[in-house]
Design a protein around this motif. Structure first.
Motif, PDB file in Angstrom:
ATOM      1  N   ILE A  95       0.838  -1.280  -0.062  1.00 50.66           N
ATOM      2  CA  ILE A  95       0.170   0.129  -0.057  1.00 50.66           C
ATOM      3  C   ILE A  95       0.758   1.275   0.028  1.00 50.66           C
ATOM      4  N   PRO A  96       1.857   1.283   0.803  1.00 48.66           N
ATOM      5  CA  PRO A  96       2.845   2.673   0.747  1.00 48.66           C
ATOM      6  C   PRO A  96       3.185   2.923  -0.423  1.00 48.66           C
ATOM      7  N   ILE A  97       3.362   2.177  -1.524  1.00 45.95           N
ATOM      8  CA  ILE A  97       3.860   2.314  -2.872  1.00 45.95           C
ATOM      9  C   ILE A  97       2.785   2.423  -3.857  1.00 45.95           C
ATOM     10  N   SER A  98       1.673   2.338  -3.425  1.00 47.57           N
ATOM     11  CA  SER A  98       0.215   2.646  -4.063  1.00 47.57           C
ATOM     12  C   SER A  98       0.400   3.656  -5.213  1.00 47.57           C
ATOM     13  N   GLY A  99      -0.052   3.342  -6.334  1.00 52.34           N
ATOM     14  CA  GLY A  99       0.223   4.804  -7.390  1.00 52.34           C
ATOM     15  C   GLY A  99       1.647   5.060  -7.354  1.00 52.34           C
ATOM     16  N   PHE A 100       2.595   3.929  -7.236  1.00 51.80           N
ATOM     17  CA  PHE A 100       4.000   4.401  -7.440  1.00 51.80           C
ATOM     18  C   PHE A 100       4.301   5.437  -6.443  1.00 51.80           C
ATOM     19  N   GLY A 101       3.824   5.635  -5.568  1.00 55.44           N
ATOM     20  CA  GLY A 101       4.291   6.892  -4.511  1.00 55.44           C
ATOM     21  C   GLY A 101       3.841   8.278  -5.086  1.00 55.44           C
ATOM     22  N   LEU A 102       2.896   8.476  -6.076  1.00 58.48           N
ATOM     23  CA  LEU A 102       2.690   9.828  -6.439  1.00 58.48           C
ATOM     24  C   LEU A 102       2.015  10.663  -5.273  1.00 58.48           C
ATOM     25  N   HIS A 103       1.388   9.872  -4.246  1.00 57.09           N
ATOM     26  CA  HIS A 103       0.885  10.935  -3.217  1.00 57.09           C
ATOM     27  C   HIS A 103       2.057  11.534  -2.334  1.00 57.09           C
ATOM     28  N   GLN A 104       3.142  10.743  -2.449  1.00 56.96           N
ATOM     29  CA  GLN A 104       4.066  11.558  -1.677  1.00 56.96           C
ATOM     30  C   GLN A 104       4.699  12.771  -2.631  1.00 56.96           C
ATOM     31  N   SER A 105       4.842  12.581  -3.840  1.00 60.22           N
ATOM     32  CA  SER A 105       5.369  13.554  -4.661  1.00 60.22           C
ATOM     33  C   SER A 105       4.118  14.762  -4.676  1.00 60.22           C
ATOM     34  N   LEU A 106       2.881  14.457  -4.551  1.00 66.71           N
ATOM     35  CA  LEU A 106       1.891  15.569  -4.331  1.00 66.71           C
ATOM     36  C   LEU A 106       1.969  16.384  -3.210  1.00 66.71           C
ATOM     37  N   ILE A 107       2.308  15.908  -2.002  1.00 68.29           N
ATOM     38  CA  ILE A 107       2.480  16.769  -0.840  1.00 68.29           C
ATOM     39  C   ILE A 107       3.445  17.590  -0.888  1.00 68.29           C
ATOM     40  N   ARG A 108       4.641  16.795  -1.361  1.00 66.92           N
ATOM     41  CA  ARG A 108       5.839  17.910  -1.499  1.00 66.92           C
ATOM     42  C   ARG A 108       5.975  18.751  -2.560  1.00 66.92           C
ATOM     43  N   TYR A 109       5.787  18.441  -3.697  1.00 73.70           N
ATOM     44  CA  TYR A 109       5.752  19.240  -4.876  1.00 73.70           C
ATOM     45  C   TYR A 109       4.641  20.282  -5.075  1.00 73.70           C
ATOM     46  N   GLY A 110       3.377  19.704  -4.209  1.00 71.42           N
ATOM     47  CA  GLY A 110       2.490  20.868  -4.296  1.00 71.42           C
ATOM     48  C   GLY A 110       2.624  21.787  -3.238  1.00 71.42           C
ATOM     49  N   PHE A 122       4.583  19.717   7.950  1.00 69.20           N
ATOM     50  CA  PHE A 122       5.108  19.229   6.908  1.00 69.20           C
ATOM     51  C   PHE A 122       5.081  20.202   5.897  1.00 69.20           C
ATOM     52  N   VAL A 123       3.524  20.544   5.352  1.00 66.91           N
ATOM     53  CA  VAL A 123       3.481  21.519   4.168  1.00 66.91           C
ATOM     54  C   VAL A 123       3.959  22.658   4.717  1.00 66.91           C
ATOM     55  N   ALA A 124       3.706  23.395   6.020  1.00 69.02           N
ATOM     56  CA  ALA A 124       4.157  24.589   6.509  1.00 69.02           C
ATOM     57  C   ALA A 124       5.989  24.772   6.342  1.00 69.02           C
ATOM     58  N   PHE A 125       6.565  23.882   6.650  1.00 69.26           N
ATOM     59  CA  PHE A 125       7.858  23.860   6.490  1.00 69.26           C
ATOM     60  C   PHE A 125       8.449  23.729   5.311  1.00 69.26           C
ATOM     61  N   THR A 126       7.697  22.773   4.255  1.00 67.88           N
ATOM     62  CA  THR A 126       8.149  22.547   3.021  1.00 67.88           C
ATOM     63  C   THR A 126       7.993  24.027   2.193  1.00 67.88           C
ATOM     64  N   GLU A 127       7.088  24.705   2.591  1.00 76.49           N
ATOM     65  CA  GLU A 127       6.797  25.981   1.641  1.00 76.49           C
ATOM     66  C   GLU A 127       7.888  26.803   2.107  1.00 76.49           C
ATOM     67  N   LYS A 128       8.627  26.865   3.269  1.00 83.62           N
ATOM     68  CA  LYS A 128       9.368  27.795   3.568  1.00 83.62           C
ATOM     69  C   LYS A 128      10.815  27.266   3.693  1.00 83.62           C
ATOM     70  N   ILE A 129      10.990  25.921   2.844  1.00 82.36           N
ATOM     71  CA  ILE A 129      12.333  25.336   2.895  1.00 82.36           C
ATOM     72  C   ILE A 129      13.551  26.052   2.705  1.00 82.36           C
ATOM     73  N   TYR A 130      13.366  26.979   1.773  1.00 82.59           N
ATOM     74  CA  TYR A 130      14.481  27.884   1.337  1.00 82.59           C
ATOM     75  C   TYR A 130      14.672  29.017   1.981  1.00 82.59           C
ATOM     76  N   ASP A 131      14.018  29.184   3.033  1.00 79.58           N
ATOM     77  CA  ASP A 131      14.143  30.185   4.140  1.00 79.58           C
ATOM     78  C   ASP A 131      14.781  29.525   5.342  1.00 79.58           C
ATOM     79  N   LYS A 132      16.130  29.677   5.159  1.00 81.33           N
ATOM     80  CA  LYS A 132      17.097  29.049   6.359  1.00 81.33           C
ATOM     81  C   LYS A 132      16.773  29.360   7.641  1.00 81.33           C
ATOM     82  N   ARG A 133      16.889  30.743   7.635  1.00 76.90           N
ATOM     83  CA  ARG A 133      16.415  31.060   9.205  1.00 76.90           C
ATOM     84  C   ARG A 133      15.212  30.442   9.798  1.00 76.90           C
ATOM     85  N   TYR A 134      13.979  30.374   8.936  1.00 75.91           N
ATOM     86  CA  TYR A 134      12.616  29.953   9.465  1.00 75.91           C
ATOM     87  C   TYR A 134      13.154  28.361   9.832  1.00 75.91           C
TER      88      TYR A 134
END
Length: 421
Positions: free
Chosen positions: A60-75, A276-288
Motif C-alpha cells: 500500500i505505501p507504494i500504491s500509485g507508485f508513490g505519487l501521493h508523496q510527490s503530491l504533498i512535497r511538490y504541491g 510538513f506542508v508549512a516547513f516545505t513551503e519555507k524550505i528555502y528560508d534558512k532562518r525559519y
C-alpha cells in the motif's frame, strides 16, 4: 522556553490538536475493529485473511507508485490554487493507472505462488483492490494538508475509523471472514466517496505543469519505498527472533514488550504530519528552518527525557499491567525506550526534512543500510542475549539512522540553498 511555547502555539494554530485527537481515535478504533474480528471469526479463517492482508499492507505505501508523496512535497512548493488543482488531477489519473497495474501484477503473481494456507490466493486477490481506494484516500488527505485544512484531514481519519469498526462488526457478524475482507476493502472506498467533494477540485482543468517529470515520479517512488523498508525494520526483529530462537513464546514476549515503545512513535508523526506542508513551503528560508529545528529538538528532547525517567523508575509496573510474566524483561523495555528517543529527537525531523528538500532517496538508502545491519547484528546478538539482543540492535539503529539523517540533511541543505541563490 519561548521556543517551545511558540512551537506548540503554531502547531495548535494549524489545527494540530485535531490531528492528535484523530490519530489517538484511529488507533483505539483500529484496535476495537481487530477485537471484533477476533471474537466473531474463527481464528484459523481469520488468520488466512490477515496473512493475505499483511502482504497488501506492505504494498500500500507504494500504491500509485508513490505519487501521493510527490503530491504533498511538490504541491507545497506551488504558489497558486489552480496549480495545486492541476497537480492533484495529474496524480489522480496517473496514480489510478499505476495502482491498477500493481493490482494486475499481484493477481498474476498469485497464480505462481504455492501458498501454505488454503484460500490465501482468493483473499489476496480480493484485498489487492484495497490499493486503489487507499491511494485515493492518501491524495485526498495530501490535498487537505496542502490547503492547510488539517481539520478536514483529521476528520477523514476519524470517519475512516468509524466506518472500519461498523463495517467490520456487521460484515463479520453476518458473513464471517469474507465479510471482514470486504470491510477492509470498503472502508477506504466509502471514506473517499464522502470526502472527495469537500476538496472542490475543478475536474475540467487541463493545465500542464513542468514539474511532472521523471524527477517527480522518482521522488514519490523512493519516498514510499523508504516507508516500506522502515516497516520491515520493525518486523525483521520478530521474524529473526522466531527463526533464531525457535521459540514462539519469545516472539510473543518481544511483540508485547515493544508494543508501548513503538506505539509512542505516533507523537512526532502527528507534529510532522501537521507541519510538513508549512516547513516545505519555507524550505528555502534558512532562518525559519533552523528555528523550526531548534524548537522541535528542544520539545522532543524534553519529552524524551521525561519518558526515560518514567521508564527507569516504573518499567516493571508498566510491564506488569500487560502481563506479570513480562516484568523479567524490563531491561529489554528500557533499551527500546532509549532507542525510540533517537527517532523522537533526530530521525523524525531530519528524515522528513530530507524529503522536504527533495532527497527522499537518501531516506531509502539509510533505511536499507539499517535493514542490512539489523540482520547481521541480530544473527550475532539474538542467540547470545535473546530478545534483549534484538532490542539492542533496534535501539542502536534508531539512533544511527537519526544521526545519519541529520548529517546528510545539513550537508545537502547547504547545496540546495546554494543552487537557489
Amino acid at each position: 522556553m519561548n521556543l517551545i511555547t511558540s512551537y506548540i502555539s503554531n502547531f495548535l494554530g494549524r489545527k494540530g490538536s485535531y490531528v492528535f485527537i484523530a490519530t489517538v481515535f484511529a488507533r483505539l478504533f483500529s484496535f476495537l475493529a481487530a477485537w471484533f474480528a477476533l471474537k466473531l471469526i474463527p481464528n484459523k479463517e481469520l488468520g488466512v485473511v490477515l496473512f493475505a492482508y499483511n502482504i497488501v499492507v506492505f504494498i500500500i505505501p507504494i500504491s500509485g507508485f508513490g505519487l501521493h508523496q510527490s503530491l504533498i512535497r511538490y504541491g507545497a512548493l506551488l504558489k497558486t490554487k489552480e496549480e495545486k488543482n492541476s497537480l492533484f488531477l495529474y496524480v489522480l489519473k496517473k496514480g489510478i493507472l499505476a495502482s491498477l497495474l500493481m493490482i494486475f501484477v499481484i493477481i498474476l503473481c498469485s497464480f505462481f505462488i504455492n501458498f501454505k494456507f488454503e484460500n490465501t490466493q482468493f483473499y489476496l486477490v480480493i484485498l489487492s483492490f484495497v490499493i486503489v481506494p487507499s491511494f485515493l484516500l492518501s491524495i485526498i488527505n495530501a490535498q487537505f494538508r496542502l490547503n492547510h485544512d488539517n481539520k478536514s484531514f483529521a476528520y477523514t481519519e476519524i470517519v475512516r475509523s468509524l466506518i472500519l469498526v461498523i463495517s467490520v462488526f456487521f460484515l463479520s457478524y453476518f458473513f464471517q471472514e469474507i465479510g471482514y475482507a470486504f470491510a477492509l476493502l470498503l472502508t477506504p472506498l466509502i471514506t473517499t466517496l464522502l470526502f472527495i467533494k469537500r476538496l472542490k477540485i475543478d475536474f475540467t482543468s487541463t493545465e500542464k505543469l513542468k514539474i511532472t517529470n521523471l524527477k517527480f515520479w522518482k521522488y514519490g517512488f523512493f519516498a514510499s519505498l523508504s516507508n516500506v523498508v522502515t516497516q520491515l525494520l520493525f518486523v525483521i526483529d520478530i521474524l529473526l527472533i522466531g527463526y533464531l530462537l525457535n521459540d514462539t513464546e519469545m516472539v510473543t514476549n518481544y511483540r508485547y514488550i515493544s508494543l508501548i515503545p513503538f506505539s509512542l512513535l505516533f507523537l512526532p508523526r502527528v507534529f510532522i504530519s501537521t507541519d510538513f506542508v508549512a516547513f516545505t513551503e519555507k524550505i528555502y528560508d534558512k532562518r525559519y528552518i533552523i528555528n523550526y529545528i531548534k524548537s522541535y529538538l528542544l520539545l522532543f528532547s524534553l519529552v524524551s527525557v521525561f519518558m526515560l525517567i518514567i521508564s527507569w523508575f516504573f518499567s516493571k509496573e508498566i510491564l506488569w499491567t500487560l502481563d506479570k510474566n513480562f516484568v523479567q524483561f524490563s531491561n529489554t523495555f528500557l533499551v527500546l525506550m532509549f532507542g525510540i528517543t533517537g527517532i523522537f529527537t533526530l530521525r523524525g525531523i531530519f528524515g522528513n526534512l530530507l524529503s522536504s528538500i527533495g532527497k527522499a532517496y537518501i531516506n531509502y538508502y539509510i533505511a536499507s543500510l539499517a535493514l542490512l545491519f539489523n540482520v547481521i547484528a541480530n544473527y550475532y546478538l539474538i542467540p547470545k542475549y535473546g530478545i534483549l539482543g534484538a532490542a539492542i540492535t533496534s535501539s542502536i539503529l534508531m539512533w544511527f539512522t537519526g544521526i545519519l539523517s541529520a548529517v546528510w540533511f545539513y550537508f545537502l541543505y547547504e547545496k540546495v540553498l546554494t543552487k537557489t541563490r
